[in-house]
Design a protein around this motif. Sequence first.
Motif, PDB file in Angstrom:
ATOM      1  N   ALA A   1      13.859  45.717 117.567  1.00  0.00           N
ATOM      2  CA  ALA A   1      14.089  46.273 118.899  1.00  0.00           C
ATOM      3  C   ALA A   1      13.914  45.201 119.974  1.00  0.00           C
ATOM      4  O   ALA A   1      14.708  45.123 120.925  1.00  0.00           O
ATOM      5  N   ARG A   2      12.895  44.346 119.802  1.00  0.00           N
ATOM      6  CA  ARG A   2      12.697  43.296 120.800  1.00  0.00           C
ATOM      7  C   ARG A   2      13.799  42.253 120.728  1.00  0.00           C
ATOM      8  O   ARG A   2      14.286  41.756 121.761  1.00  0.00           O
ATOM      9  N   ASN A   3      14.225  41.896 119.507  1.00  0.00           N
ATOM     10  CA  ASN A   3      15.313  40.927 119.364  1.00  0.00           C
ATOM     11  C   ASN A   3      16.600  41.458 120.000  1.00  0.00           C
ATOM     12  O   ASN A   3      17.334  40.705 120.662  1.00  0.00           O
ATOM     13  N   LYS A   4      16.871  42.736 119.815  1.00  0.00           N
ATOM     14  CA  LYS A   4      18.065  43.346 120.400  1.00  0.00           C
ATOM     15  C   LYS A   4      18.003  43.272 121.932  1.00  0.00           C
ATOM     16  O   LYS A   4      18.994  42.923 122.588  1.00  0.00           O
ATOM     17  N   ALA A   5      16.812  43.606 122.493  1.00  0.00           N
ATOM     18  CA  ALA A   5      16.661  43.562 123.950  1.00  0.00           C
ATOM     19  C   ALA A   5      16.808  42.136 124.466  1.00  0.00           C
ATOM     20  O   ALA A   5      17.425  41.896 125.515  1.00  0.00           O
ATOM     21  N   THR A   6      16.248  41.193 123.724  1.00  0.00           N
ATOM     22  CA  THR A   6      16.350  39.781 124.125  1.00  0.00           C
ATOM     23  C   THR A   6      17.809  39.324 124.106  1.00  0.00           C
ATOM     24  O   THR A   6      18.278  38.644 125.034  1.00  0.00           O
ATOM     25  N   LYS A   7      18.533  39.663 123.033  1.00  0.00           N
ATOM     26  CA  LYS A   7      19.954  39.304 122.929  1.00  0.00           C
ATOM     27  C   LYS A   7      20.744  39.863 124.106  1.00  0.00           C
ATOM     28  O   LYS A   7      21.549  39.152 124.732  1.00  0.00           O
ATOM     29  N   GLN A   8      20.486  41.115 124.461  1.00  0.00           N
ATOM     30  CA  GLN A   8      21.227  41.742 125.554  1.00  0.00           C
ATOM     31  C   GLN A   8      20.982  41.019 126.880  1.00  0.00           C
ATOM     32  O   GLN A   8      21.909  40.781 127.657  1.00  0.00           O
ATOM     33  N   ASP A   9      19.729  40.663 127.149  1.00  0.00           N
ATOM     34  CA  ASP A   9      19.405  39.950 128.388  1.00  0.00           C
ATOM     35  C   ASP A   9      20.041  38.564 128.416  1.00  0.00           C
ATOM     36  O   ASP A   9      20.585  38.129 129.446  1.00  0.00           O
ATOM     37  N   LEU A  10      19.979  37.844 127.282  1.00  0.00           N
ATOM     38  CA  LEU A  10      20.542  36.496 127.231  1.00  0.00           C
ATOM     39  C   LEU A  10      22.056  36.524 127.384  1.00  0.00           C
ATOM     40  O   LEU A  10      22.647  35.644 128.051  1.00  0.00           O
ATOM     41  N   ILE A  11      22.721  37.511 126.786  1.00  0.00           N
ATOM     42  CA  ILE A  11      24.176  37.633 126.906  1.00  0.00           C
ATOM     43  C   ILE A  11      24.578  37.883 128.351  1.00  0.00           C
ATOM     44  O   ILE A  11      25.518  37.278 128.873  1.00  0.00           O
TER      45      ILE A  11
ATOM     46  N   ALA B   1       9.355  35.725 134.994  1.00  0.00           N
ATOM     47  CA  ALA B   1       9.849  35.221 133.713  1.00  0.00           C
ATOM     48  C   ALA B   1      10.894  34.127 133.884  1.00  0.00           C
ATOM     49  O   ALA B   1      11.155  33.352 132.961  1.00  0.00           O
ATOM     50  N   ASN B   2      11.533  34.053 135.065  1.00  0.00           N
ATOM     51  CA  ASN B   2      12.567  33.055 135.377  1.00  0.00           C
ATOM     52  C   ASN B   2      13.815  33.216 134.510  1.00  0.00           C
ATOM     53  O   ASN B   2      14.560  32.265 134.278  1.00  0.00           O
ATOM     54  N   VAL B   3      14.054  34.407 133.983  1.00  0.00           N
ATOM     55  CA  VAL B   3      15.247  34.748 133.199  1.00  0.00           C
ATOM     56  C   VAL B   3      15.626  36.184 133.523  1.00  0.00           C
ATOM     57  O   VAL B   3      14.861  36.921 134.169  1.00  0.00           O
ATOM     58  N   VAL B   4      16.818  36.601 133.070  1.00  0.00           N
ATOM     59  CA  VAL B   4      17.173  38.007 133.161  1.00  0.00           C
ATOM     60  C   VAL B   4      16.212  38.783 132.270  1.00  0.00           C
ATOM     61  O   VAL B   4      16.046  38.457 131.084  1.00  0.00           O
ATOM     62  N   TYR B   5      15.559  39.803 132.849  1.00  0.00           N
ATOM     63  CA  TYR B   5      14.468  40.502 132.151  1.00  0.00           C
ATOM     64  C   TYR B   5      14.621  42.008 132.351  1.00  0.00           C
ATOM     65  O   TYR B   5      13.726  42.666 132.828  1.00  0.00           O
ATOM     66  N   ASN B   6      15.769  42.530 131.965  1.00  0.00           N
ATOM     67  CA  ASN B   6      16.021  43.960 132.134  1.00  0.00           C
ATOM     68  C   ASN B   6      15.755  44.732 130.852  1.00  0.00           C
ATOM     69  O   ASN B   6      14.907  45.611 130.797  1.00  0.00           O
ATOM     70  N   HIS B   7      16.498  44.377 129.777  1.00  0.00           N
ATOM     71  CA  HIS B   7      16.323  45.084 128.502  1.00  0.00           C
ATOM     72  C   HIS B   7      14.961  44.791 127.880  1.00  0.00           C
ATOM     73  O   HIS B   7      14.314  45.674 127.316  1.00  0.00           O
ATOM     74  N   ARG B   8      14.520  43.535 128.031  1.00  0.00           N
ATOM     75  CA  ARG B   8      13.194  43.185 127.507  1.00  0.00           C
ATOM     76  C   ARG B   8      12.092  43.908 128.279  1.00  0.00           C
ATOM     77  O   ARG B   8      11.079  44.295 127.707  1.00  0.00           O
ATOM     78  N   LYS B   9      12.310  44.070 129.580  1.00  0.00           N
ATOM     79  CA  LYS B   9      11.318  44.801 130.383  1.00  0.00           C
ATOM     80  C   LYS B   9      11.232  46.258 129.932  1.00  0.00           C
ATOM     81  O   LYS B   9      10.144  46.836 129.851  1.00  0.00           O
TER      82      LYS B   9
ATOM     83  N   ASP C   1       7.805  47.575 128.654  1.00  0.00           N
ATOM     84  CA  ASP C   1       7.234  48.728 129.352  1.00  0.00           C
ATOM     85  C   ASP C   1       7.036  49.901 128.408  1.00  0.00           C
ATOM     86  O   ASP C   1       6.043  50.641 128.508  1.00  0.00           O
ATOM     87  N   THR C   2       7.989  50.081 127.484  1.00  0.00           N
ATOM     88  CA  THR C   2       7.866  51.175 126.512  1.00  0.00           C
ATOM     89  C   THR C   2       6.686  50.949 125.581  1.00  0.00           C
ATOM     90  O   THR C   2       5.876  51.855 125.343  1.00  0.00           O
TER      91      THR C   2
ATOM     92  N   PHE D   1       9.908  57.685 127.918  1.00  0.00           N
ATOM     93  CA  PHE D   1       9.836  56.231 127.850  1.00  0.00           C
ATOM     94  C   PHE D   1      11.195  55.602 128.141  1.00  0.00           C
ATOM     95  O   PHE D   1      12.239  56.199 127.866  1.00  0.00           O
ATOM     96  N   PRO D   2      11.218  54.369 128.686  1.00  0.00           N
ATOM     97  CA  PRO D   2      12.486  53.708 129.027  1.00  0.00           C
ATOM     98  C   PRO D   2      13.395  53.468 127.827  1.00  0.00           C
ATOM     99  O   PRO D   2      14.612  53.434 127.957  1.00  0.00           O
ATOM    100  N   LEU D   3      12.795  53.296 126.649  1.00  0.00           N
ATOM    101  CA  LEU D   3      13.554  52.951 125.447  1.00  0.00           C
ATOM    102  C   LEU D   3      13.188  53.912 124.327  1.00  0.00           C
ATOM    103  O   LEU D   3      12.025  54.323 124.205  1.00  0.00           O
TER     104      LEU D   3
END
Length: 790
Positions: free
Chosen positions: A465-475, A559-567, A571-572, A653-655
């Motif tokens: 789940a965290r890897n998926k969120a990280t991938k989405q933010d990086l993309i 975080a100095n990066v896009v932090y939406n899906h990871r957040k 948060d969840t 929960f958000p996720l």
Amino acid sequence: MKENYPSESPMRFKISFNKLLEQYEDLASNADEFIAKKAKRVLETAAPYPVLREGFSDYKLLEKYKNEIQVLLQDSFSPVLTKNEIKTASIPFEDVIFNSSERFKSIVKTAGEDFELKIKNLPEDDRYISFCAIILNFYYGYSLDFKRPFYYEIPDVNGVMRYYKILYNADFTEIIPNENAPKITQQDYDELLDNFENMDMWKEKFPPNSYEFKGFVISNMFDVTDDQSISNIKSSLIGENKRKDHAFMEGFHEIFRSLLSLKDIQVGFSLYNKEEDVFERVYGAGISSFLLHDLDTSKCSDALCNWSYNRLLNEKKFFTVSNVNLMFEKTKGKIPHINTLHNQGIQSAILAPIANNDEVMGILEIISYKPQVLNSINANKLADIMPFIVSAVERSKNEEENLIEAIIQQECTSIHSSVNWRFVKEARNFIKAQAEGKSPSFNKIAFDNIYPLYGQIDIKGSSEARNKATKQDLIVQLNAVKSIIESASKLESLPIYEQLIFQVNEYLKGLENHFKVDSEQQITSFFNEDIKPFLEHLALEKSLKLEIENYYKSIDAAANVVYNHRKQYDDTVAAINKAMASLLDEKQEDAQKMYPHYFERFKTDGVEHNMYIGESITKEDSFNPIYLYNLRLWQLQVMCEMENAYYQMKSNFPLALDVASMILVFNQPLSISFRMDEKQFDVDGTYNARYEIVKKRVDKAFIKGTNERVTEKGKITIVYSQKEDEIEYLRYIKFLQSKHYLDTDVEIVELQDLQAVTGLKAIKVSVLYHISKEDKAFYTYNDLMKEIKA
């Protein structure tokens, strides 16, 4: 007013001016003509009224002879000083006032119409005994120091309470025994010294109205609101910062010598440890304990007899021994505290509890090497300073507890209440070693022969789940960067733009096909080292300014990066951990009440908890295996409740994440010790280490012959190795099935071997859920998901 006020007194009161008039008779023949003439005028005023000499108990006559009494008291109440002196004529210890200075009248008037003048620190029983003490002193000639300072509390014009100390002048009084008054012998006097509170004895030797008090007293009062005498005692009491000062303790002795007007006395202290019911020495320069003598600690039952134990620790009252040698002979040395005092050559003593409303904190010990010097009468003088002693000891106790906690925090960490006593014990030894000038060391904390329990509610597939969120933010961030570069290349065709777009495409392709552990770090470094300087350069171009600003708005400042899906993921996880930990902590309070045990929990991707139960933790001879079985059943039930609580709040929960619960059963007792370097408890010994290995690896284990993990969403997994554990938990499961916590699909599986661990099995059983707290229906996990999605 009624006669013989107050109703209960060893003396019948008569207001009489006989003694005063006798003095005026002497003055009438004075060589000074002015003095003689004035004295004769006073005598002439009283002559027509013999009752003023004979005395009267009917207080109504005070009004009748008001003018004559004022003439008689004119010298005592000088008109020149009447607005300055605070003075009254009255009966001692009573509020029958028949003449007063103008200043006293003004003070009482200012207090208001509803104000009732009354001596505040004189209980009814003490009043009776105080009159008896007056008789002993004035009639029998005993030098008995019964005097305590008495006060009026009178509010001033602003409502602020002012304190006025009362001093009595008894020059104009006579005490006369009636025919039926028992004669007081030396034996009677000796007996009374140790029986201040025995009202029956005092009344037997001084029956009501058996003496006549004839005369009056003049009371002089002084405002002592700002008096610092007692404050000096308060500020001089025991404190952590004074324990090393020899001069402090000698000064403290002097304070008590002054208070009791006794030269040859000493003061000691002992602390009371309620938890262990022992007396402990106060460690510090010059601080002694006469109750402990040469011991550091002593059980209270060994230091005191049953009566004195109850008196000091239950009733929270002082007691005295006015003649230790006599008491030692009477009791043949069988009374512990008498024996201890006698062995030190002590002849009289006062033992007083230092107690507040909640507890006894220690014992104040005042001793003398002379008999009868300390007794139950002068011991009452402690009443005025004990509140300050209590306050100081409370402060000192808090300071010591803070010091103990500081040492524990420094040497260890935050400690669970069930084992805190063991750390406190070592901290006390630490302080003792410091006070004795030794090099202190914090000894090893260990508990043997205890049973472990472990459980976890883990987020299922948390890494994926965290890897998926990280991938989405990086993309999202890579595409935003790519768009800016493409816009820049349209303005100016440079090879570097092509190279950067190529690099972005390579990262996007890599994320799509195979996300690696180091992918996040590589791409983040690319943003910071290559893209950031590039964007700072392009920001000068007006046509790109808005697009670049929007890009930076999408970047998380911390975080100095896009932090939406990871957040959303973080948060969840944080919300799940908070909710589950809170529920577990709440349930733990009830479990501790059943039987004390060690408990700790950790927040990871879910919540883990450890529990240890056994004799060595509770330090009581009360442990029975039934408490272990009870805690195991409690743990299984609470895991079911946590599963239910999670799925009832899942939609908030958000996720959308799932959880899986597991319990590890270890049926052999083991030893744990506190690791000072790691600030936590860990198992002791090679055999016991097997338990920790299983704990760390078992939730990732597979069912034997499959690629299926042993833990599964919607089910409780109970891992064990012994047949008796299987039988025990199947019994618990059957009970919880009857209460609709668990379903009927019980499954027993074998686990693939772990490193150095073989032969593990697991019971798997589905949890029954409710959609909400109010819902009465039961659902399996799959049914629940259908209901939630419906």
